[in-house]
Design an enzyme around this catalytic site. Structure first.
Site, short mmCIF file in Angstrom:
data_model
loop_
_atom_site.label_atom_id
_atom_site.label_comp_id
_atom_site.label_asym_id
_atom_site.label_seq_id
_atom_site.Cartn_x
_atom_site.Cartn_y
_atom_site.Cartn_z
CE LYS A 176 -1.61 1.54 4.11
NZ LYS A 176 -1.27 2.94 4.44
CG ASN A 177 2.34 2.69 3.56
OD1 ASN A 177 1.17 2.99 3.31
ND2 ASN A 177 2.79 2.51 4.79
CB CYS A 233 -3.09 11.69 12.48
SG CYS A 233 -2.63 9.99 12.35
NE ARG A 292 1.30 10.66 10.46
CZ ARG A 292 0.76 9.75 9.63
NH1 ARG A 292 -0.45 9.30 9.85
NH2 ARG A 292 1.44 9.31 8.59
CG ASP A 297 3.61 1.53 9.41
OD1 ASP A 297 3.18 2.35 10.25
OD2 ASP A 297 3.86 1.83 8.23
NE ARG A 337 -7.11 4.54 5.90
CZ ARG A 337 -6.55 5.62 6.40
NH1 ARG A 337 -6.89 6.02 7.60
NH2 ARG A 337 -5.67 6.30 5.73
#
Ligand code: EPU
Length: 423
Positions: free
Chosen positions: A22-23, A117, A122, A309, A401
């Site tokens: 995803k990233n 967030c 952030r 993560d 997501r």
């Protein structure tokens, strides 16, 4: 709102295939704004965040559709828009990554300033500092970051109190590839997702060297064309399944993984007792007769350190370890929302500033829990796999997501897990 229901305690076994990252996908999709020709991206995962980015790009004049084979076709058909509005950007912080490309290709950009967030404060100061070093005239007005001026190129140190920045490096790179001069980015993020973006940009005609290192040198070119490109596998998804494999002491093979991108995680899993077979594109967790999990300490850091993560999932693992482990967050010192939800399952966790101290326990028991963000929800699903009885994870839109078909993948491994739709 959907829930995921898990009845813990099942024996798992088999293989699970990792999806595309995803990233890595999100910035590469944004980079299409720079390209004069069509782009075909393979291995793009089917996720909510990808849909959100497709919507933003459509708004910015990038026609895009899925081909029959699953690849994503993108092409700029209308280059007039220069604004990414609040309603789109607030859905996903990563959409801020269109800023550099919009400015470089369309001469100006207006992108909504991302809001707060759940991971904590952030800021985007480093993105702005980097773009200014390239010649951008930036001001913030009405909640928007406005960028204009000529992209000249320049040298910069792109770091702050928490180290390098992944999307900040991506934003600067995307502007630098079309600069009139040369750019040197010192302290560039070294994450594999940044490397993937560099490789994509070079495949389109950019001239970036130092790829994978902390100093990127970019010689500006006049234009970029299109290309076909395949996204790297998702190292965070792969690591999540490996944490689950160790937690349940299951013989599970994670296929399509790239172990070279996961060295810090593999090191900590092995220190925690995992016996891993590591191939070029797979990692297998070998079932052990005793199934012991040892307490180990972990500190999250920018790549190649242990990724933030995977912190929440590792915490779920440590709730089952023998002894006390300390998990320290050096990237997002506030990223501990999952700790209180894990406590609802019987975990013993204490917060001390940017650290969590976890006293392992042999038994977790199922309960209703609430997902606060993407990785937190993955940690709750992992805990649910070993908790006795039933765990309902609410707000699973977070997990959608970033994890492609997680309940199906876990079902195939033998987990008792289902999605309950509540309309
Ligand atoms: N930071 C600043 N100023 C900036 C930018 C960042 O101080 O201008 C700080 C952040 O507050 C943080 C640290 O620098 O303390 C690192 O943040 P970074 O900019 O690297 O994060 P990001 O690029 O916004 C990406 C991932 C995150 C992941 C982080 C760190 C994407 C779409 N997002 O965010 O992924 O946690 O890097 O590795 O690539 C996730 O997938 O669940 C996720 C949150």
């Amino acid at each position: 709102m959907d829930r995921i229901r898990i009845r813990g305690g099942r024996d798992l076994r088999g293989s699970v295939r990792v999806s595309g990252s995803k990233n890595a996908s999100l910035p590469i999709m944004a980079a299409v704004l720079l390209c004069d020709g069509p782009v075909v991206l393979r291995n793009i995962p089917d996720l909510k965040d990808i849909e959100t980015m497709r919507g933003i790009l459509r708004h910015l004049g990038v026609e895009n559709h899925r081909e029959r084979d699953g690849s994503l076709y993108l092409e700029v058909t209308d280059a007039r828009a220069d604004c990414a509005p609040y309603d789109l950007v607030r859905q996903m912080r990563a959409s801020f990554v269109v800023l550099g490309a919009l400015w470089a290709r369309r001469g100006r950009a207006k992108v909504s300033y991302p809001g707060g967030c759940v991971l904590g404060h952030r800021p985007v100061d480093l993105h702005i500092k980097g773009l200014r070093s390239l010649g951008a005239v930036v001001h913030i007005e009405d909640g928007y970051v406005h960028a204009g001026g000529v992209v000249k190129g320049g040298s910069m140190f792109l770091g702050g109190n928490y180290g390098s920045t992944v999307l900040g490096t991506a934003n600067v790179l995307m502007a630098a590839v079309l600069a009139r001069g040369t750019t040197v980015i010192e302290n560039a993020a070294m994450e594999p997702e940044v490397e993937d973006l560099c490789n994509f940009l070079n495949a389109c005609g950019a001239r970036i060297t130092g790829i994978g290192g902390h100093c990127l040198v970019v010689e500006g070119v006049e234009r970029l064309g299109g290309c076909e490109y395949s996204i790297i596998p998702d190292r965070i998804e792969a690591a999540t399944y490996l944490a689950g494999a160790l937690m349940t002491n299951s013989p599970i093979t994670v296929e399509g993984a790239r172990p070279a991108h996961m060295l810090a995680v593999l090191d900590r899993l092995q220190a925690a007792g995992a016996e891993l077979e590591v191939g070029a594109d797979y990692v297998r967790n070998v079932q052990r007769p005793d199934g012991r999990i040892l307490a180990v300490d972990v500190t999250t850091l920018p790549y190649p350190g242990f990724p933030t993560d995977i912190q929440a999932q590792f915490m779920a693992l440590m709730t089952r370890a023998e002894g006390v482990s300390i998990i320290t967050e050096k990237v997002y010192p506030e990223r501990f929302m999952h700790a209180s939800e894990l406590a609802r399952l019987g975990a013993n966790i204490r917060r001390e500033g940017p650290s969590a101290i976890i006293q392992g326990t042999p038994r977790l028991s199922g309960a209703p829990v609430m997902a606060s963000d993407l990785r937190a929800s993955a940690s709750l699903v992992l805990a649910g796999l070993v908790a006795e009885g039933r765990t309902d994870v609410r707000r699973v839109y977070h997990i959608d997501r970033g994890y492609e078909r997680i309940e199906q993948k876990l079902q195939r491994l033998g987990a008792d897990i289902e999605r309950i739709s509540e309309g």
